[in-house]
Motif scaffolding. Structure first.
Motif, mmCIF file in Angstrom:
data_model
loop_
_atom_site.group_PDB
_atom_site.id
_atom_site.type_symbol
_atom_site.label_atom_id
_atom_site.label_comp_id
_atom_site.label_asym_id
_atom_site.label_seq_id
_atom_site.Cartn_x
_atom_site.Cartn_y
_atom_site.Cartn_z
ATOM 1 N N ASN A 5 0.843 -1.194 0.000
ATOM 2 C CA ASN A 5 0.000 0.000 0.000
ATOM 3 C C ASN A 5 0.874 1.238 0.000
ATOM 4 O O ASN A 5 1.892 1.295 0.705
ATOM 5 N N VAL A 6 0.504 2.222 -0.792
ATOM 6 C CA VAL A 6 1.248 3.484 -0.875
ATOM 7 C C VAL A 6 0.378 4.608 -0.325
ATOM 8 O O VAL A 6 -0.769 4.778 -0.746
ATOM 9 N N TYR A 7 0.926 5.369 0.609
ATOM 10 C CA TYR A 7 0.217 6.496 1.199
ATOM 11 C C TYR A 7 0.918 7.797 0.795
ATOM 12 O O TYR A 7 2.058 8.046 1.187
ATOM 13 N N ASP A 8 0.239 8.563 -0.027
ATOM 14 C CA ASP A 8 0.779 9.822 -0.547
ATOM 15 C C ASP A 8 0.290 10.956 0.350
ATOM 16 O O ASP A 8 -0.859 11.381 0.264
ATOM 17 N N VAL A 9 1.166 11.440 1.223
ATOM 18 C CA VAL A 9 0.796 12.459 2.213
ATOM 19 C C VAL A 9 1.371 13.800 1.768
ATOM 20 O O VAL A 9 2.573 14.046 1.897
ATOM 21 N N ILE A 67 5.853 10.232 1.335
ATOM 22 C CA ILE A 67 5.351 8.990 0.755
ATOM 23 C C ILE A 67 5.759 7.834 1.661
ATOM 24 O O ILE A 67 6.945 7.568 1.861
ATOM 25 N N VAL A 68 4.752 7.176 2.219
ATOM 26 C CA VAL A 68 4.962 6.057 3.135
ATOM 27 C C VAL A 68 4.359 4.806 2.513
ATOM 28 O O VAL A 68 3.333 4.876 1.842
ATOM 29 N N ILE A 69 5.028 3.665 2.702
ATOM 30 C CA ILE A 69 4.479 2.408 2.193
ATOM 31 C C ILE A 69 4.195 1.450 3.344
ATOM 32 O O ILE A 69 4.796 1.556 4.414
ATOM 33 N N GLU A 70 3.289 0.541 3.085
ATOM 34 C CA GLU A 70 2.970 -0.531 4.032
ATOM 35 C C GLU A 70 2.948 -1.845 3.266
ATOM 36 O O GLU A 70 2.244 -1.972 2.266
ATOM 37 N N ILE A 71 3.749 -2.804 3.702
ATOM 38 C CA ILE A 71 3.765 -4.132 3.095
ATOM 39 C C ILE A 71 3.000 -5.080 4.008
ATOM 40 O O ILE A 71 3.329 -5.207 5.189
ATOM 41 N N GLU A 72 1.983 -5.737 3.469
ATOM 42 C CA GLU A 72 1.156 -6.664 4.243
ATOM 43 C C GLU A 72 1.570 -8.107 3.964
ATOM 44 O O GLU A 72 2.085 -8.424 2.878
ATOM 45 N N THR A 73 1.324 -8.974 4.938
ATOM 46 C CA THR A 73 1.637 -10.397 4.788
ATOM 47 C C THR A 73 0.402 -11.239 5.102
ATOM 48 O O THR A 73 -0.584 -10.741 5.665
ATOM 49 N N MET A 106 13.192 -1.175 4.058
ATOM 50 C CA MET A 106 12.857 -0.730 5.408
ATOM 51 C C MET A 106 11.620 -1.461 5.930
ATOM 52 O O MET A 106 11.590 -1.930 7.080
ATOM 53 N N ALA A 107 10.602 -1.561 5.076
ATOM 54 C CA ALA A 107 9.364 -2.222 5.494
ATOM 55 C C ALA A 107 9.574 -3.712 5.741
ATOM 56 O O ALA A 107 8.980 -4.296 6.666
ATOM 57 N N LEU A 108 10.423 -4.347 4.943
ATOM 58 C CA LEU A 108 10.697 -5.771 5.133
ATOM 59 C C LEU A 108 11.427 -6.019 6.455
ATOM 60 O O LEU A 108 11.149 -6.985 7.168
ATOM 61 N N TRP A 109 12.380 -5.158 6.789
ATOM 62 C CA TRP A 109 13.049 -5.281 8.080
ATOM 63 C C TRP A 109 12.058 -5.077 9.222
ATOM 64 O O TRP A 109 12.136 -5.729 10.272
ATOM 65 N N ASP A 110 11.126 -4.172 9.035
ATOM 66 C CA ASP A 110 10.107 -3.930 10.056
ATOM 67 C C ASP A 110 9.281 -5.190 10.297
ATOM 68 O O ASP A 110 8.985 -5.558 11.441
ATOM 69 N N ILE A 111 8.932 -5.869 9.221
ATOM 70 C CA ILE A 111 8.175 -7.122 9.341
ATOM 71 C C ILE A 111 8.984 -8.177 10.081
ATOM 72 O O ILE A 111 8.473 -8.870 10.978
ATOM 73 N N LYS A 112 10.255 -8.309 9.736
ATOM 74 C CA LYS A 112 11.099 -9.314 10.381
ATOM 75 C C LYS A 112 11.231 -9.045 11.883
ATOM 76 O O LYS A 112 11.172 -9.966 12.710
#
Length: 237
Positions: free
Chosen positions: A7-11, A23-29, A100-106
């Motif tokens: 998901n891309v959040y354009d702020v 611009i912030v992204i969210e990766i879902e699993t 960055m988002a993948l490390w956050d998930i881990k």
């Protein structure tokens, strides 16, 4: 665990200083754990150019992959993009946010802070410098007043662009060559800040790559008198 969506959040924060387009992204699993990343290049002209890049990378290299394979995903994005090899800022900004988002998930999955996954912390604290404190300043005395507030907040280092040419605060490029009027203004701003904060505070000057070689030498020699702690700039050639 598999990646299911990006998901891309354009702020759009361009209506206020420092006028960034966050611009912030969210990766879902598929296990309900998600990770957050940020695109660092999201300001100025072309700030939104990274959005279609993110969507393309997600479709080609992310969906269905394990977030624990972040190194392989990063390498696939690099190897399969001509512009990554050509050092495109849009590609690198997208790849950085994804990593960055993948490390956050881990970290969330293992219930560990990221620094432990990267080898452990090296220190208990880190020194910070202040930035963006000068965006509403214009006259040298306003720079000095703002700098004093920064020091009162506990910072022992501050960074600013003394050559900024807009009272509204956005970053702008001075005319080339820099006129005597604007050069003298920049010198006066640095002088005012140094006199206000004293010699024990580090001053760093970010010139945003706007000076050509001759101007960098000319104005840099004058700025030496105020003992700047470092220059964060690129000289134009």
């Amino acid at each position: 665990m598999k990646i299911t969506q990006l998901n891309v959040y354009d702020v759009d924060l361009r209506h206020r200083a420092p006028a960034h387009n966050l611009i912030v992204i969210e990766i879902e699993t598929d296990e309900g754990i998600s990770g957050i990343g940020e695109v660092a290049m999201s300001y100025g002209v072309g700030a939104k150019s990274v959005i279609p890049v993110l969507e393309t990378l997600a479709k080609k290299f992310l969906i269905g992959q394990s977030p624990f394979d972040s190194e392989r995903i990063f390498q696939q994005c690099f190897d399969n993009s001509y512009w990554a090899r050509g050092r495109s800022l849009a590609i690198y900004g997208a790849m950085s946010a994804i990593d960055m988002a993948l490390w956050d998930i881990k970290g969330k999955s293992l219930n560990l802070p990221i620094y432990q996954l990267m080898g452990g912390k090296c220190r208990d604290s880190i020194r910070l410098y202040a930035n963006h404190w000068y965006f509403d300043a214009w006259r040298p005395e306003e720079f000095a007043e703002n700098a004093l507030r920064v020091v009162e907040d506990g910072y022992t280092g501050l960074k600013f662009d003394p050559f900024k040419m807009s009272p509204q605060g956005e970053k702008s490029t001075p005319s080339r060559p820099v006129s005597k009027e604007w050069g003298d203004m920049a010198i006066a701003r640095v002088k005012a800040v140094r006199e206000a904060v004293g010699e024990h505070i580090d001053i760093m000057l970010d010139l945003h790559g706007c000076l050509n070689v001759s101007d960098a030498i000319k104005w840099g020699r004058q700025l030496e008198a105020f003992n700047p702690g470092g220059f964060n700039s690129e000289v134009q050639r």
